[in-house]
Design an enzyme around this catalytic site. Structure first.
Site, short mmCIF file in Angstrom:
data_model
loop_
_atom_site.label_atom_id
_atom_site.label_comp_id
_atom_site.label_asym_id
_atom_site.label_seq_id
_atom_site.Cartn_x
_atom_site.Cartn_y
_atom_site.Cartn_z
N GLN A 100 2.25 -6.17 -3.18
CA GLN A 100 2.74 -6.17 -1.64
C GLN A 100 3.74 -5.03 -2.07
OE1 GLN A 100 1.66 -10.00 -3.41
NE2 GLN A 100 -0.29 -8.48 -2.86
N ASP A 132 2.28 14.96 1.98
CA ASP A 132 1.87 15.39 2.23
C ASP A 132 0.35 15.14 3.61
OD1 ASP A 132 0.60 13.98 0.54
OD2 ASP A 132 -1.31 14.20 1.08
N THR A 148 2.92 -13.22 2.33
CA THR A 148 2.17 -13.22 1.76
C THR A 148 2.70 -14.28 1.05
OG1 THR A 148 1.29 -12.17 -0.54
CG2 THR A 148 3.14 -11.40 -0.67
N ASP A 196 0.66 -1.26 0.10
CA ASP A 196 0.12 0.09 0.10
C ASP A 196 0.89 1.55 0.23
OD1 ASP A 196 -2.20 -1.57 0.64
OD2 ASP A 196 -2.15 -1.49 2.77
N THR A 228 -6.00 -11.71 3.72
CA THR A 228 -6.94 -10.50 2.85
C THR A 228 -8.24 -12.13 2.88
OG1 THR A 228 -6.07 -11.38 0.29
CG2 THR A 228 -5.70 -9.64 1.31
N GLY A 254 -11.00 -2.99 3.84
CA GLY A 254 -10.98 -1.68 4.47
C GLY A 254 -10.31 -1.48 5.74
N ARG A 255 -9.42 -2.95 5.88
CA ARG A 255 -9.59 -2.63 7.37
C ARG A 255 -8.59 -1.81 7.33
NH1 ARG A 255 -6.16 -8.33 8.26
NH2 ARG A 255 -5.57 -7.93 5.36
N GLY A 300 1.28 2.89 -2.42
CA GLY A 300 1.04 3.88 -3.94
C GLY A 300 1.58 3.54 -5.30
N GLY A 346 -0.07 13.92 -3.05
CA GLY A 346 -1.66 13.80 -3.15
C GLY A 346 -1.84 12.51 -3.78
N SER A 357 5.38 12.60 -3.73
CA SER A 357 4.18 12.15 -3.99
C SER A 357 2.86 13.32 -3.25
CB SER A 357 3.76 10.85 -3.71
OG SER A 357 1.74 11.16 -3.93
N GLY A 390 -3.82 -4.42 -3.92
CA GLY A 390 -5.10 -3.32 -3.91
C GLY A 390 -4.48 -2.04 -4.60
P1 GDP Z 1 0.13 0.09 -3.41
O1 GDP Z 1 -1.69 -0.86 -2.95
O2 GDP Z 1 0.34 0.05 -2.85
O3 GDP Z 1 -1.30 1.19 -4.50
O4 GDP Z 1 -1.51 1.31 -2.79
P2 GDP Z 1 -2.84 1.77 -2.16
O5 GDP Z 1 -3.79 2.44 -3.73
O6 GDP Z 1 -3.25 0.54 -1.09
O7 GDP Z 1 -3.21 2.93 -1.24
C1 GDP Z 1 -2.36 4.37 -1.04
C2 GDP Z 1 -3.12 5.01 -0.57
O8 GDP Z 1 -2.54 6.31 -0.47
C3 GDP Z 1 -4.06 5.23 -2.01
O9 GDP Z 1 -6.25 5.54 -1.27
C4 GDP Z 1 -4.01 6.64 -2.45
O10 GDP Z 1 -4.90 6.89 -3.17
C5 GDP Z 1 -3.27 7.36 -1.87
N1 GDP Z 1 -2.12 8.00 -2.07
C6 GDP Z 1 -1.22 7.43 -3.32
N2 GDP Z 1 -0.50 9.05 -3.08
C7 GDP Z 1 -0.65 9.55 -2.18
C8 GDP Z 1 0.03 10.94 -1.55
O11 GDP Z 1 0.97 11.30 -1.72
N3 GDP Z 1 -0.54 11.54 -0.36
C9 GDP Z 1 -1.90 11.11 0.09
N4 GDP Z 1 -3.20 11.69 0.42
N5 GDP Z 1 -2.67 9.98 -0.73
C10 GDP Z 1 -1.37 8.74 -1.92
P1 IMO Z 2 -0.67 -4.01 -2.52
O1 IMO Z 2 -0.46 -4.41 -3.57
C1 IMO Z 2 -0.76 -4.64 1.65
C2 IMO Z 2 -1.41 -8.70 4.15
C3 IMO Z 2 -2.22 -9.07 4.41
C4 IMO Z 2 -1.86 -10.38 5.11
C5 IMO Z 2 -0.69 -10.29 4.79
C6 IMO Z 2 -0.52 -12.25 3.71
O2 IMO Z 2 -2.11 -3.41 -2.45
O3 IMO Z 2 0.25 -3.71 -1.81
P2 IMO Z 2 -2.46 -12.85 1.86
O4 IMO Z 2 -3.44 -12.23 1.18
O5 IMO Z 2 -1.81 -12.78 0.74
O6 IMO Z 2 -2.30 -14.40 2.42
O7 IMO Z 2 -2.01 -11.70 2.96
O8 IMO Z 2 0.09 -9.95 3.75
N1 IMO Z 2 -1.29 -8.05 2.24
C7 IMO Z 2 -1.17 -6.89 2.09
N2 IMO Z 2 -0.92 -5.99 2.45
N3 IMO Z 2 -1.10 -4.83 0.78
C8 IMO Z 2 -0.78 -5.26 0.43
O9 IMO Z 2 -1.70 -5.77 -1.36
C9 IMO Z 2 -1.66 -7.10 0.82
N4 IMO Z 2 -1.35 -7.99 0.40
C10 IMO Z 2 -0.89 -8.59 1.17
O10 IMO Z 2 -3.37 -7.79 5.37
O11 IMO Z 2 -0.96 -9.06 6.20
MG MG Z 3 -2.80 -2.09 -1.48
#
Ligand code: GDP
Ligand code: IMO
Ligand code: MG
Length: 423
Positions: free
Chosen positions: A223, A332, A238, A13, A129, A301-302, A15, A413, A411, A40
């Protein structure tokens, strides 16, 4: 040409989706190489927010091919939902999406096995997940899996049934675990029909030909490094290799064909699910980060656990991946703090560590912090990094010195446009 790689350096997560979308115009092919719908990836532009799970984040740009590699695991049900959700955006899936015949399929029973296993683990659960990722990769390495190429065989249903019967046998060992498979199967087979209608090919041959022809490829990690099956905080990880090396096995490209490695990290740190997190803030500062950063999982959504940036973990991730440049995300969000802490070492039993030692679960880890000034200014309208507040520039310079890799993107935003170059 070489394959450039973009991947997460923390616990996911970071970005990745946003930066892949920003970089896509520089590439011909965007390729996912591991993971599956546990991912996601969020993209925001023109006032719309999109979350992708299986489909690469280059899908919204014209004239770019999106490739789902052999290392990915696909749930036909989630995949179909993703495709249907994209219907209003006139995407030409026949021409801009290809899927590896060697990618493994997540069956409804894989999801059930994931849930049964997590329930049985109780308080030791991974915090999966629940998308069936672990059981699907187990069947892959156990040599029982079903692959996308199998769906074209007249024996597919037979093969499916053999594996499902095996799963039913295993599920029988989980006392009290109830399920109704018949309820889940129709959607699975509808998804299979959709997959059949798309371009399922030998992507490893295709991608190597394209590289030879001079096409530019960006591999999109899912991940993060600290969730890698080998190098992450095992067992709270994972089931795939999320690191640069995973690109080679997950796409079928040789290590000599890897070009730039772009590592992404948040200006702080988050984790969703269980497992060690040395800089976690279980206090109001952590809560402020979660609220300001909207740190809630894109897939489940956790609420995400939040904490300060962790240099030992980042240095380790940079080493494992051979990172050549960095993108720092969500600067930011730290604007709400007047002082910012950076973890430079861990203290364990009086000893200082600057990397993540073996099995830190259960150990008393004291993060050692260096305090830096915050910028305390709204960054979301900033157009040019040159005009950034001095405290932010100092933060970036400090991290570059510590991490020994340039931070080329900052980044500020979630929107595509809120991306500053620092080259
Ligand atoms: P990913 O799994 O690495 O693609 O990241 P996610 O999408 O799961 O989570 C990143 C979250 O941060 C998303 O809701 C993005 O829209 C948001 N995001 C990404 N870059 C920025 C940033 O620079 N600032 C803010 N405020 N939100 C960001
Ligand atoms: P993106 O690509 C954040 C975490 C789960 C759990 C562990 C194992 O959006 O960054 P799994 O479902 O793979 O068996 O879960 O890994 N996890 C993630 N955490 N971002 C992800 O993907 C994740 N994919 C799995 O929360 O702790
Ligand atoms: Mg993600």
């Amino acid at each position: 040409m070489k394959v450039d790689v973009l991947l997460g350096l923390q616990w996911g997560d970071e970005g990745k989706g946003k930066i892949v979308d920003v970089l896509t115009p520089e590439f011909d092919i965007i390729a996912r190489f591991q993971g599956g719908p546990n991912a996601g990836h969020t993209l925001e532009f023109e006032g719309i927010k999109h979350v992708l799970h299986t489909i690469p984040s280059g899908i919204f740009r014209k004239n770019v091919l999106n490739l789902i590699g052999n290392g990915v695991v696909i749930d036909p049900v989630i995949f179909q939902k993703e495709i249907e959700k994209l219907a209003p955006f006139n995407i030409d899936f026949d021409n801009n999406l290809v899927i590896s015949k060697k990618a493994h399929l997540i069956l409804p029973t894989h999801r059930l096995l994931d849930a049964a296993s997590e329930t049985a683990k109780g308080k030791n659960k991974i915090g999966s997940t629940l998308k069936g990722i672990g059981p699907t990769y187990m069947d892959k390495t156990g040599r029982n899996g079903l692959r996308v190429g199998d769906i074209f065989s007249t024996k597919f249903k037979e093969k499916y049934q053999i594996l499902v019967d095996k799963h039913i046998g295993i599920l029988g060992h989980y006392e009290g675990f109830e399920y109704d498979l018949r309820e889940l199967e129709p959607a699975f087979f509808r998804g299979i029909e959709l997959l059949k209608s798309l371009k399922c090919i030998d992507t490893e041959v295709f991608i190597n030909k394209e590289l030879k022809a001079g096409k530019k490829v960006l591999a999109e990690g899912a991940q993060g490094t600290m969730l890698d099956i080998d190098f992450g905080s095992y067992p709270f990880v994972t089931s795939s290799n999320t690191i640069t090396a995973g690109t080679c096995t997950g796409l079928g490209v040789p290590p000599t064909k890897i070009g730039k490695v772009i590592g992404i990290f948040k200006a702080y740190c988050t984790r969703v699910g269980s497992g060690p997190f040395p800089t976690e803030l279980i206090d109001e500062i952590g809560e402020e980060m979660r609220q300001e950063g909207r740190e809630f999982g894109s897939t489940t959504g956790r609420p995400r656990r939040c904490g300060w940036i962790d240099l030992p973990a980042l240095k380790y991730a940079i080493m494992i991946n051979g990172v050549t440049e960095l993108s720092m995300m969500k600067a930011d969000i730290l604007s709400i703090f007047t002082k910012i802490q950076v973890c430079t070492h861990y203290e364990i039993d009086g000893e200082l560590f600057d990397y993540m030692p073996y099995d830190i679960e259960g150990l008393e880890i004291k993060p050692i912090y260096k305090e830096l000034d915050g910028w305390n200014t709204d960054l979301t309208q900033l157009q040019d990094f040159k005009n950034a507040p001095q405290a932010l520039k100092d933060y970036v310079t400090y991290l570059e010195k510590e991490l020994e890799v340039p931070i080329t993107v900052v980044s500020v935003g979630p929107d595509r446009s809120q991306t500053l170059s620092n080259k």
